[in-house]
Write an enzyme that holds these catalytic residues in place. Structure first.
Site, PDB file in Angstrom:
ATOM      1  N   GLU A  81      -6.841  -2.512  -4.854  1.00  0.00           N
ATOM      2  CA  GLU A  81      -6.497  -1.510  -6.017  1.00  0.00           C
ATOM      3  C   GLU A  81      -5.367  -2.125  -6.888  1.00  0.00           C
ATOM      4  OE1 GLU A  81      -7.236   2.194  -3.725  1.00  0.00           O
ATOM      5  OE2 GLU A  81      -5.393   1.323  -2.434  1.00  0.00           O
ATOM      6  N   ASN A 131      -6.771   4.174   0.798  1.00  0.00           N
ATOM      7  CA  ASN A 131      -5.944   4.697   2.266  1.00  0.00           C
ATOM      8  C   ASN A 131      -6.126   6.345   2.316  1.00  0.00           C
ATOM      9  OD1 ASN A 131      -5.812   1.769   2.947  1.00  0.00           O
ATOM     10  ND2 ASN A 131      -3.414   2.565   2.111  1.00  0.00           N
ATOM     11  N   SER A 152       0.703  -1.328   0.195  1.00  0.00           N
ATOM     12  CA  SER A 152       0.008  -0.002  -0.507  1.00  0.00           C
ATOM     13  C   SER A 152       0.820   1.515  -0.387  1.00  0.00           C
ATOM     14  CB  SER A 152      -0.796  -0.039   1.371  1.00  0.00           C
ATOM     15  OG  SER A 152       0.195  -0.362   2.236  1.00  0.00           O
ATOM     16  N   HIS A 195      -3.664  -4.519  -4.651  1.00  0.00           N
ATOM     17  CA  HIS A 195      -3.932  -3.621  -3.832  1.00  0.00           C
ATOM     18  C   HIS A 195      -4.704  -4.021  -2.952  1.00  0.00           C
ATOM     19  CE1 HIS A 195      -4.285  -0.763  -0.367  1.00  0.00           C
ATOM     20  NE2 HIS A 195      -3.106  -1.733   0.264  1.00  0.00           N
TER      21      HIS A 195
END
Ligand code: 3HC
Length: 289
Positions: free
Chosen positions: A153, A192, A120, A141
């Site tokens: 992702e 995130n 990440s 991800h």
């Protein structure tokens, strides 16, 4: 490209569940780790999760047994990589470690294999040049808990080929996930960054004495409909992981606003990493990790 064999590197909370998700989707999977005890722990936890799913009627006994039968555990990375069509690296968020793994994967995996990172923090451009196949490298991800969370992702770096992206999107879809394509590398990608904005505000409110962390969590759940409050989420993800992500982001941006919040640093320095250490913001005695 057809993907049949998947290698997951790293058997922590993320790597082990990514391996299980792939096996449940019908892939032949090897989860690899340098630590045999970590692999044993991962195997026991996954068996227990499958037992729970069977007990709850979410999964048939036959399907659980078949998925577990497709899942192997190995400390021999090169041997496991030799038959991989797709490798997903889910090791510790340390760039030198990741670059070493990518170089090893590049040396051992067949030429057609795609090498993805679950990082990440690091865009795949940071590891692609440790390989001789940068066009076959991207981020894939997943979110914690990977067995449950639907988002993946898929992040391209400038040199990622379209066929790599298409293949990884197709694999994520077959895993039952809802992949999101991120067209440019940016620290935190999308999810995130959204989560970080909420967490930062929550930490500020708590540190300024506006409300207890428990009440801030309650507000996030009951006013905003989030499944977990930001403090519960930090405990789930791991306070050490959140802390490390902030340090790595700061190293990249140089913006002091990206440094970890002192309240987070204090807990990490005390060894309170969240659920996995039995204590973070909350205590987890007797809770299944
Ligand atoms: N591992 C695997 N499965 C889990 C789990 C875990 N740690 N915790 C819960 N589950 C499963 C349960 O077994 C249950 O499965 P079932 O529906 O088949 O019975 C299902 O999740 C629901 O669990 P519960 O009923 O016990 O509890 P909740 O309904 O509260 O759900 C939750 C738990 C799924 C964790 C939910 O609270 C949630 O979605 N929380 C938010 C999680 C989140 O935001 N994750 C993103 C983190 S950010 C990240 O990962 C990015 C990284 O880069 C840091």
């Amino acid at each position: 490209m057809d993907v049949n064999n998947i290698l997951v590197v790293g058997s922590g909370a993320m790597g082990s569940q990514i391996g299980m998700v792939a096996a449940l989707a019908g892939y032949q999977v090897t989860v690899s780790d340098i630590s045999a005890p970590m692999l044993e722990k991962a195997q026991a936890q996954l068996r227990s999760r499958m037992d729970n799913s069977v007990a709850k009627g979410r999964l048939s006994l036959e399907d659980a047994a078949a998925a577990l039968g497709r899942l192997r555990f190995s400390t021999e990375l090169a041997k496991a990589a030799a038959s991989a069509d797709l490798a997903i690296e889910a090791a510790t968020e340390n760039l030198e470690v990741k670059r070493g793994i990518f170089a090893a994967l590049d040396a051992a995996a067949p030429p057609h294999a795609i090498l993805a990172t679950n990082s990440s923090t690091f865009g795949s451009s940071k590891v692609a040049d440790a390989t001789g196949r940068p066009g076959q490298v991207c981020n894939m991800h997943f979110f914690n808990p990977a067995l449950v969370m639907k988002c993946v992702e898929v992040v391209r770096h400038e040199g990622t080929s379209q066929s790599t992206i298409d293949t990884v999107l197709a694999v994520a879809t077959r895993m039952g996930k809802a992949p999101v394509l991120i067209e440019k590398e940016i620290p935190g990608f999308v999810a995130n960054r959204l989560m970080g904005a909420i967490r930062d505000e929550a930490l500020r409110l708590y540190a300024d004495g506006i409300a207890s962390f428990e009440d801030i969590d309650t507000a996030a759940k009951t006013a905003l409909g989030h499944p977990m409050g930001p403090f519960e989420l930090m405990d789930l993800v791991g306070l050490d992981v959140s802390h490390q992500i902030r340090l790595a982001t700061f190293a990249e941006t140089g913006d002091p606003a990206d440094l970890p919040h002192p309240a987070l640093t204090e807990l990490v320095e005390r060894g309170n990493y969240g659920r996995k250490s039995g204590k973070g913001w909350y205590s987890y005695d007797g809770v299944q990790q």
